[in-house]
Design a protein around this motif. Structure first.
Motif, PDB file in Angstrom:
ATOM      1  N   GLU A 286       0.835  -1.217   0.000  1.00 30.69           N
ATOM      2  CA  GLU A 286       0.000   0.000   0.000  1.00 30.69           C
ATOM      3  C   GLU A 286       0.865   1.260   0.000  1.00 30.69           C
ATOM      4  OE1 GLU A 286      -0.352  -2.572   1.959  1.00 30.69           O
ATOM      5  OE2 GLU A 286      -2.326  -3.385   1.434  1.00 30.69           O
ATOM      6  N   GLY A 287       1.961   1.250   0.801  1.00 32.15           N
ATOM      7  CA  GLY A 287       2.832   2.424   0.864  1.00 32.15           C
ATOM      8  C   GLY A 287       3.522   2.686  -0.459  1.00 32.15           C
ATOM      9  N   TRP A 288       4.024   1.621  -1.112  1.00 36.57           N
ATOM     10  CA  TRP A 288       4.673   1.786  -2.419  1.00 36.57           C
ATOM     11  C   TRP A 288       3.673   2.258  -3.466  1.00 36.57           C
ATOM     12  CZ3 TRP A 288       9.699   1.857  -3.532  1.00 36.57           C
ATOM     13  CH2 TRP A 288      10.600   1.288  -2.615  1.00 36.57           C
ATOM     14  N   ALA A 289       2.467   1.726  -3.439  1.00 35.86           N
ATOM     15  CA  ALA A 289       1.444   2.140  -4.403  1.00 35.86           C
ATOM     16  C   ALA A 289       1.102   3.615  -4.221  1.00 35.86           C
ATOM     17  CB  ALA A 289       0.191   1.273  -4.239  1.00 35.86           C
ATOM     18  N   ALA A 290       0.985   4.051  -2.962  1.00 35.67           N
ATOM     19  CA  ALA A 290       0.683   5.460  -2.691  1.00 35.67           C
ATOM     20  C   ALA A 290       1.812   6.355  -3.191  1.00 35.67           C
ATOM     21  CB  ALA A 290       0.465   5.661  -1.195  1.00 35.67           C
ATOM     22  N   ALA A 291       3.065   5.902  -3.049  1.00 39.10           N
ATOM     23  CA  ALA A 291       4.198   6.684  -3.529  1.00 39.10           C
ATOM     24  C   ALA A 291       4.156   6.822  -5.051  1.00 39.10           C
ATOM     25  CB  ALA A 291       5.503   6.026  -3.085  1.00 39.10           C
ATOM     26  N   LEU A 292       3.754   5.762  -5.731  1.00 44.12           N
ATOM     27  CA  LEU A 292       3.622   5.834  -7.187  1.00 44.12           C
ATOM     28  C   LEU A 292       2.556   6.851  -7.589  1.00 44.12           C
ATOM     29  CD1 LEU A 292       3.844   2.059  -8.197  1.00 44.12           C
ATOM     30  CD2 LEU A 292       5.492   3.848  -8.759  1.00 44.12           C
ATOM     31  N   GLU A 293       1.420   6.849  -6.888  1.00 45.99           N
ATOM     32  CA  GLU A 293       0.378   7.827  -7.211  1.00 45.99           C
ATOM     33  C   GLU A 293       0.873   9.242  -6.934  1.00 45.99           C
ATOM     34  OE1 GLU A 293      -4.070   9.336  -5.918  1.00 45.99           O
ATOM     35  OE2 GLU A 293      -3.549   7.218  -5.568  1.00 45.99           O
ATOM     36  N   TYR A 294       1.616   9.411  -5.851  1.00 47.07           N
ATOM     37  CA  TYR A 294       2.144  10.733  -5.489  1.00 47.07           C
ATOM     38  C   TYR A 294       2.954  11.321  -6.641  1.00 47.07           C
ATOM     39  CZ  TYR A 294       5.038  14.248  -3.159  1.00 47.07           C
ATOM     40  OH  TYR A 294       5.684  15.418  -2.816  1.00 47.07           O
ATOM     41  N   TRP A 295       3.901  10.530  -7.176  1.00 49.15           N
ATOM     42  CA  TRP A 295       4.733  11.056  -8.246  1.00 49.15           C
ATOM     43  C   TRP A 295       3.969  11.189  -9.562  1.00 49.15           C
ATOM     44  CZ3 TRP A 295       8.342  13.915  -6.975  1.00 49.15           C
ATOM     45  CH2 TRP A 295       9.213  13.633  -5.930  1.00 49.15           C
ATOM     46  N   THR A 296       2.998  10.324  -9.795  1.00 49.76           N
ATOM     47  CA  THR A 296       2.179  10.458 -11.004  1.00 49.76           C
ATOM     48  C   THR A 296       1.415  11.776 -10.981  1.00 49.76           C
ATOM     49  OG1 THR A 296       1.925   8.041 -11.127  1.00 49.76           O
ATOM     50  CG2 THR A 296       0.382   9.365 -12.403  1.00 49.76           C
ATOM     51  N   ALA A 297       0.824  12.098  -9.832  1.00 54.73           N
ATOM     52  CA  ALA A 297       0.098  13.365  -9.698  1.00 54.73           C
ATOM     53  C   ALA A 297       1.026  14.548  -9.919  1.00 54.73           C
ATOM     54  CB  ALA A 297      -0.556  13.437  -8.320  1.00 54.73           C
ATOM     55  N   LYS A 298       2.229  14.464  -9.359  1.00 55.73           N
ATOM     56  CA  LYS A 298       3.184  15.561  -9.516  1.00 55.73           C
ATOM     57  C   LYS A 298       3.584  15.742 -10.979  1.00 55.73           C
ATOM     58  CE  LYS A 298       3.743  16.825  -5.201  1.00 55.73           C
ATOM     59  NZ  LYS A 298       3.335  18.179  -4.742  1.00 55.73           N
ATOM     60  N   MET A 299       3.810  14.630 -11.678  1.00 57.54           N
ATOM     61  CA  MET A 299       4.224  14.716 -13.085  1.00 57.54           C
ATOM     62  C   MET A 299       3.139  15.352 -13.947  1.00 57.54           C
ATOM     63  SD  MET A 299       6.410  11.237 -13.915  1.00 57.54           S
ATOM     64  CE  MET A 299       5.147  10.105 -13.381  1.00 57.54           C
TER      65      MET A 299
END
Length: 574
Positions: free
Chosen positions: A510-523
């Protein structure tokens, strides 16, 4: 006194009536009766060459080859000189009589006069036999259809090996050179179908039937297409034709029988398989006994199914298929399991995959080494359930050759396939290093997904990596469009590629998935907060931040975002 009306039910005696009676007799293996009824059909329609050929076919099956030849020569001399397939039938009869010179003459005559090549594949096999028996090659200089036979044989080998896109390219070239090469056009339709190009496959087979409405290979291929695309009305109309068809040549009987089995007509399939076994021409083929067993099991003839599988085991003692079904047979008898519905001489896909689940290397080696297994994987990619397709895509990623890439690209543009499985296919294509833009049919829209970054090739795809991806996809669904979701998948593959083989333990998916969404939103310059991610993913802020930093350290996202922002400001000011 009332006159009694006679209780007589009138009925019409015509060629069709006797033809149907002949077919019924054939189904019961009453060849003498079948011959009698076919003779009556000839009497009612003496100018119909098909009736004569049916009679010749029965005589041939009864071993009365000279009488059969008399009928065939009569068709060519008196009734229809253009019915060139009679030369092919004559060649088969002469070969059975071991009159190989006469067989060669008849076969060459057939090939010289029939450029459309209805029996082209079978004629090529007979040429090989004659070459062996006569100990010399046949003179083929005047045969119209021979120039493309070598390429056609190569294309068939490619099809059997599951290398569909290569087969398509070769078959398309053949048809450009020889548009009336119907056997090549038939196989092209099959190749399109295996690649998921259903409309093109139907169009190609329809072209064959326009040129030759009775082409059995085309009719059978079309029936299978309709079966797997759930086109019940079209299939029903076609089955009316196939049920009345009585092929002359053993290979055609085999084709019809397997087609009937695939579409669920197990009784009819069983009759044709039994007919083949009784004639003795293909009794050395273990697959024929397996198919007969499958048909028998589906109509409740379990003792016969057992005998057929036992014979298949004797003929091919190294095969795993007959022992597997013999073990299942007792449970099929009691109703605990259903009989197999597929007519392929290999283990069910799930059973194959179960053996390899713990060893990706075994899957890769099997797919590269065994054309039958490779072909079954491509078949499962098109016709398996959701779980099976996902497994197949991940397994094909281990091979990652041009054929796999073409198959997965074709899968992506098929509007009938599931969007989530397509995302797995995109992920696998990116993970094996494919940098080309990808065209994908997502939710009724056709999109082009550009490759955002180059990645190293990953030799394996781990289930833990997939688990992280699925968590992210689940939470991002509905909040991000498919391009943004694609970028998240590409980022994940990029990160894994950069750190491989020192991939960290992914215990907190869950933590890794949330980190992926975080950077996707930023990009994509979308507003995102850690508190929102904590709420939706159930991971702590510290974990999400730590994993986001790890991804950034490997991929340098902050630096790329800064450069992107500066370039944007420069463009606005300029």
């Amino acid at each position: 006194m009332k006159t009694r009306r006679p209780k007589v039910i009138p009925f019409s005696l015509d060629a069709t009536f006797f033809f149907e009676r002949a077919v019924q007799s054939l189904d019961r293996y009453h060849y003498d009766k079948a011959l009698k009824y076919f003779r009556r059909a000839v009497e009612y329609e003496p100018d119909n060459p098909v009736n004569h050929c049916n009679m010749a076919g029965i005589l041939s099956e009864m071993g009365r080859y000279e009488e059969s030849n008399d009928v065939l020569r009569s068709v060519l001399d008196r009734i229809d000189p253009d019915m060139t397939e009679c030369y092919y039938y004559l060649a088969n009869n002469y070969a059975n009589m071991e009159l190989y010179e006469a067989a060669e003459d008849a076969l060459v005559r057939y090939l010289e006069n029939d450029a459309e090549g209805q029996f082209l594949e079978e004629a090529d096999e007979l040429l090989d036999l004659l070459h062996y028996e006569l100990n010399r090659p046949t003179k083929l200089s005047t045969i119209k259809s021979k120039e493309n036979l070598f390429d056609h044989d190569r294309a068939r080998e490619l099809l059997e090996a599951g290398r569909f896109s290569e087969a398509v390219r070769l078959l398309e070239d053949i048809i450009v050179r020889q548009p009336d090469f119907l056997a090549a056009r038939n196989n092209l339709g099959l190749a399109y179908y295996y690649m998921g190009l259903f409309d093109k496959s139907v169009q190609t087979i329809s072209e064959v039937l326009e040129a030759e409405p009775g082409n059995l290979h085309a009719l059978c291929n079309l029936a299978i297409f309709y079966q797997h695309s759930n086109k019940a009305k079209q299939l029903a109309r076609l089955m009316e034709v196939l049920r009345k068809t009585v092929p002359f040549h053993p290979e055609h009987v085999f084709k019809l029988a397997t087609t009937l089995g695939i579409v669920g007509e197990h009784h009819a399939a069983y009759r044709h398989f039994r007919r083949l076994l009784r004639t003795g021409e293909l009794t050395g083929e273990p697959s024929l006994h397996h198919f007969a067993a499958v048909a028998a099991a589906n109509i409740g003839r379990y003792d016969e199914a057992q005998r057929f599988w036992q014979q298949a085991e004797r003929l091919d003692p190294e095969s795993e298929v007959p022992p597997f079904y013999l073990r299942k047979l007792e449970r099929i008898r009691t109703g605990e399991e259903t009989p197999p519905t597929h007519y392929h001489f290999h283990l069910p896909f799930d059973e194959q995959f179960r053996k390899w689940e713990r060893s990706p290397e075994m899957v890769s080696e099997a797919l590269k080494r065994d054309p039958l297994i490779r072909s079954s994987f491509f078949w499962a990619l098109r016709h398996g359930d959701r779980r099976t397709k996902t497994q197949v895509i991940q397994a094909l990623g281990l091979v990652a050759d041009d054929e796999v890439i073409d198959a997965l690209k074709a899968f992506l543009v098929d509007p009938g396939e599931d969007d989530e499985i397509k995302r797995v296919a995109v992920l696998v294509l990116r993970s094996i290093g494919l940098q080309d833009p990808l065209t994908v049919a997502f939710s009724g829209r056709t999109l082009t997904l550009e490759a955002r970054r180059r990645t190293a090739r990953l030799p394996v795809w781990d289930t833990a990596w997939q688990h992280v991806l699925e968590k992210a996809m689940e939470q991002m669904s509905g909040l991000y469009d498919v391009v943004q979701q694609h970028d998240m998948m590409t980022l994940w593959v990029d990160y894994l590629s950069r750190v491989y083989p020192q991939v960290p333990k992914l215990r907190n998916a869950e933590g890794w998935a949330a980190a992926l969404e975080y950077w996707t939103a930023k990009m994509h310059r979308q507003t995102i907060t850690y508190s929102d991610l904590v709420r939706r993913y159930g991971a702590s802020q510290a974990s999400i931040s730590r994993y986001a930093n790890r991804i950034d350290e490997a991929c340098g996202i902050r630096e790329k975002l800064k450069m992107s922002l500066n370039l944007s400001l420069f463009n606005e000011q300029g």
